[in-house]
Design an enzyme around this catalytic site. Structure first.
Site, PDB file in Angstrom:
ATOM      1  N   GLU B  64       0.808  -1.229   0.000  1.00  0.00           N
ATOM      2  CA  GLU B  64       0.000   0.000   0.000  1.00  0.00           C
ATOM      3  C   GLU B  64       0.836   1.271   0.000  1.00  0.00           C
ATOM      4  O   GLU B  64       0.492   2.250  -0.682  1.00  0.00           O
ATOM      5  CB  GLU B  64      -0.966   0.021   1.187  1.00  0.00           C
ATOM      6  CG  GLU B  64      -2.172  -0.893   1.024  1.00  0.00           C
ATOM      7  CD  GLU B  64      -1.893  -2.313   1.490  1.00  0.00           C
ATOM      8  OE1 GLU B  64      -0.735  -2.597   1.876  1.00  0.00           O
ATOM      9  OE2 GLU B  64      -2.819  -3.134   1.464  1.00  0.00           O
ATOM     10  N   HIS B 133     -12.956  -4.291   8.030  1.00  0.00           N
ATOM     11  CA  HIS B 133     -13.389  -4.323   6.634  1.00  0.00           C
ATOM     12  C   HIS B 133     -14.685  -3.541   6.431  1.00  0.00           C
ATOM     13  O   HIS B 133     -15.382  -3.736   5.449  1.00  0.00           O
ATOM     14  CB  HIS B 133     -13.610  -5.763   6.155  1.00  0.00           C
ATOM     15  CG  HIS B 133     -12.355  -6.494   5.776  1.00  0.00           C
ATOM     16  ND1 HIS B 133     -11.281  -6.615   6.621  1.00  0.00           N
ATOM     17  CD2 HIS B 133     -11.988  -7.139   4.635  1.00  0.00           C
ATOM     18  CE1 HIS B 133     -10.316  -7.309   6.027  1.00  0.00           C
ATOM     19  NE2 HIS B 133     -10.728  -7.639   4.816  1.00  0.00           N
TER      20      HIS B 133
END
Lengths: 333, 329
Positions: B64, B133
């Site tokens: 990332e 999530h």
């Protein structure tokens, strides 16, 4: 110091000596300006490390990019940034490289491919691989060089970026300037394994070690690696050993450093080494002295110009934030 | 030009493909972009690798920091990357590159460079997504000078905002709702049909109360407003679409008409964007308000897993209706 078998080699060394001296003069006079209370922030000096940025950039073209870190003055000068505009930036004046919005840690000159010094370690690496990807996409025949320190080899993005550069075979040179200190901690005391070269080699990346205080040696290896990168051989890694003669920042009293350590390294500092080489290779002392006095003269003038430049208008606080949703002048929105 | 019915995921993919055809400097990078999945299991990139090749649809490692950092570097070096960080939760790994670099570069380098990039990160509670999530972090980025933040609620918005985001010279945080990826809507075929950043839309006109929301919450707000018609409560539903900049003009106009404001958000209510809207309206339209401004949002807890607790956490249509009735009483 090694010498290349080239007839015009002394001229090239003289040019590099000029650049190194200009960087040294800039850093010393910037410190004087800091001590005089003229610099609004702190400065990270490149004293003792000048040979690396100088020799790497001597092998780059204007169209090549460099990305730097918090210790970026030397990289900027070596890539061709104007020392007067840089000094104005340090003093937070109009005409500074960032118009007074960035200061020492955010020196950048996009017109010469210097894509910025940076206050966050390792971000030059991740942005550097992206810049290299942009060059590939734009089909430009240029390369990227990223300068990092030894401390940065302990940040995660260092590994992400090296892996990334290898898998996409990007035109990029990673230069690790190992000045032995990560802020005020001796890097060795917080670093496992045999060192940066081994870490780069773990990715299958060709990695080399060089005496970073020897401008001829750095020039030679950087020239070889950059040519390989230009010819499509993908990323390369250069580990340049050096020593940070000054503290982490200009007001650092270096209480962590053993007595006599700095002095012991002074005999190896790059300008001295380069001078020895030049004398041995027939360059006159006067020519060397003239280069030095011209450099100090130029930077003193830069400081004078900076002191005489006006401060930026406070309304500029609100410009260059963003196009969409830019803040209203003086408002909270 | 006709309209086609398609999912959000497909609408955004079409928008991206159109922009990539228009401008060879537009490219995308992220995990799984060129696999059979075509993105985060919702077809957002399906087939694009065949049309544009691996230099422009870049399948990346799970890195990332570098997905975001590379996008910033590539943007300042003259291209227009679309970086996909999958979920807002994972995007936290790249907050440094987004907040310290993308948002600051133009400013700290004195305007020498622009950072024209789009960063996609999905928000919203997805059934069973739990603590890592299901988060909605739009307020983090609205709080960051230099960033533009958008959050579409309809398929047409999803496409039009993606196209505008790609064409913008600012870094744009594009927050799509995971539950909406497979939701269908009418989408224009016209490649020049854009949704202007900073312009909200009125999903339903009304005269009693202004209900401001964004992303999936705008659809729930619309549903609530329709149900409230039965009780003769006329709610005006504003779908903000763009969170920074936000359409103050439209919200002010509506509140001036209705005299009541409720902001509905899916994210944690405390220090959320609803607080900014409420404070702004209170500061600027106090004399037009018939009653206190109200907010509805998630409790300040992590998103729980078990259905009972997840339902307790969620902002639902019923809860919006309840809050509207409270305001009207």
């Amino acid at each position: 110091m090694k010498a290349k078998n080239s007839t015009n080699y002394p001229d090239r060394i003289l040019e590099m000596y000029k650049t190194m001296t200009l960087i040294r003069a800039f850093e010393e006079i910037a410190e004087e300006a800091f001590d005089a209370g003229l610099v609004n922030g702190s400065i990270h000096q490149y004293i003792g490390e000048e040979a690396i940025g100088t020799a790497v950039c001597a092998n780059l073209k204007r169209s090549d990019y460099i990305l730097s870190n918090h210790r970026g003055h030397g990289h900027a000068i070596a890539k061709g940034a104007d020392p007067e505009a840089m000094m104005k930036e340090l003093l937070g004046r109009e005409g500074g490289t960032s118009g007074g919005k960035g200061g020492s840690m955010h020196i950048a000159d996009f017109s010469v491919g210097m894509l910025g010094a940076n206050g966050v370690l390792a971000d030059g690496l991740t942005m550097g691989v992206g810049a290299a990807q942009a060059l590939v996409l734009r089909e430009e025949n240029a390369i990227v060089a990223v300068f990092v320190g030894d401390g940065t080899t302990n940040r995660g993005p260092f590994y992400e970026a090296l892996n990334w550069a290898m898998i996409y075979k990007l035109p990029i040179l990673f230069v690790c300037e190992n000045n032995t200190y990560a802020s005020s901690t001796a890097t060795q005391t917080v670093t496992a394994g045999p060192g940066p070269v081994a870490r780069a080699e773990a990715f299958g990346m060709p990695a080399f070690d060089v005496d970073g205080n020897d401008v001829c040696a750095v020039d030679e290896i950087a020239g070889t690696l950059i040519e390989k990168i230009r010819n499509g051989h993908g990323p390369h890694f250069l580990h340049a050993r050096t020593y940070r003669i000054k503290g982490h920042i200009s007001r650092d009293k270096m209480l962590y450093r053993p007595e006599g350590e700095t002095e012991a390294h002074l005999v190896n500092e790059p300008l001295l080494k380069c001078k020895d080489w030049m004398i041995k290779n027939g360059i006159k002392q006067k020519e060397i002295d003239d280069i030095s006095s011209m450099a100090y003269e130029q930077i003193k003038e830069a400081l004078e110009a900076a002191k005489n430049a006006p401060f930026p208008d406070k309304t500029l606080t609100y410009t260059d934030v963003q196009d969409l949703g830019n803040p209203y002048l003086g408002g909270s929105s | 030009m006709t309209n086609n019915k398609m999912t959000h995921a497909s609408a955004v993919r079409e928008g991206l493909a159109e922009e990539m055809r228009r401008d060879p400097l537009v490219w995308a990078l992220g995990e799984d972009l060129s696999t059979a999945h075509g993105g985060t299991s919702a077809d957002q990139y399906r087939g694009l690798i065949d049309e544009f090749g691996e230099k422009r649809i870049v399948n990346t490692p799970i890195s990332e920091n570098t997905i975001m950092g590379a996008a910033v570097g590539a943007a300042v070096a003259g291209t227009r990357p679309v970086a996909d960080l999958r979920m807002a939760d994972f995007a936290m790994c790249a907050v440094d590159e987004l907040v310290n670099q993308a948002a600051k570069i133009r400013y700290m380098f004195g305007g020498q460079a622009r950072v024209p990039l789009v960063v996609r990160q999905a928000i919203g509670v997805r059934k069973g997504g739990a603590a890592q999530h299901s988060q909605s972090t739009e307020a983090w980025y609205i709080h960051t000078p230099g960033l533009v933040v958008v959050a579409p609620a309809t398929a047409a918005d999803a496409k039009g905002l993606m196209k505008s985001a790609i064409r913008a010279d600012d870094p744009v945080v594009y927050m799509e709702h995971k539950d909406l990826w497979m939701a269908e809507g009418e989408v224009s075929e016209d490649p020049e049909e854009l949704v202007e950043i900073g312009k909200a839309s009125i999903m339903k006109s009304g005269s009693d109360l202004t209900l401001v929301s964004w992303s999936k919450m705008a659809l729930l707000s619309l549903e609530a407003a329709k149900i409230l018609e039965v009780d003769n409560i006329s709610v005006e539903v504003i779908n903000l679409r763009s969170l920074w900049p936000w359409d103050k003009d439209l919200v002010y106009k509506s509140v001036s008409k209705t005299g009541r404001l409720l902001v509905a958000q899916e994210s944690v209510q405390v220090a959320g964007f609803g607080a900014e809207i409420s404070a702004d309206v209170t500061e600027n339209l106090n004399d037009q308000l018939k009653t206190h401004v109200r907010r509805i949002g998630a409790p300040r807890t992590p998103v729980p897993y078990a259905e009972t607790m997840e339902n307790e956490y969620r902002v639902t249509t019923e809860r919006i209706i309840e809050k509207v009735k409270e305001l009207m009483s």
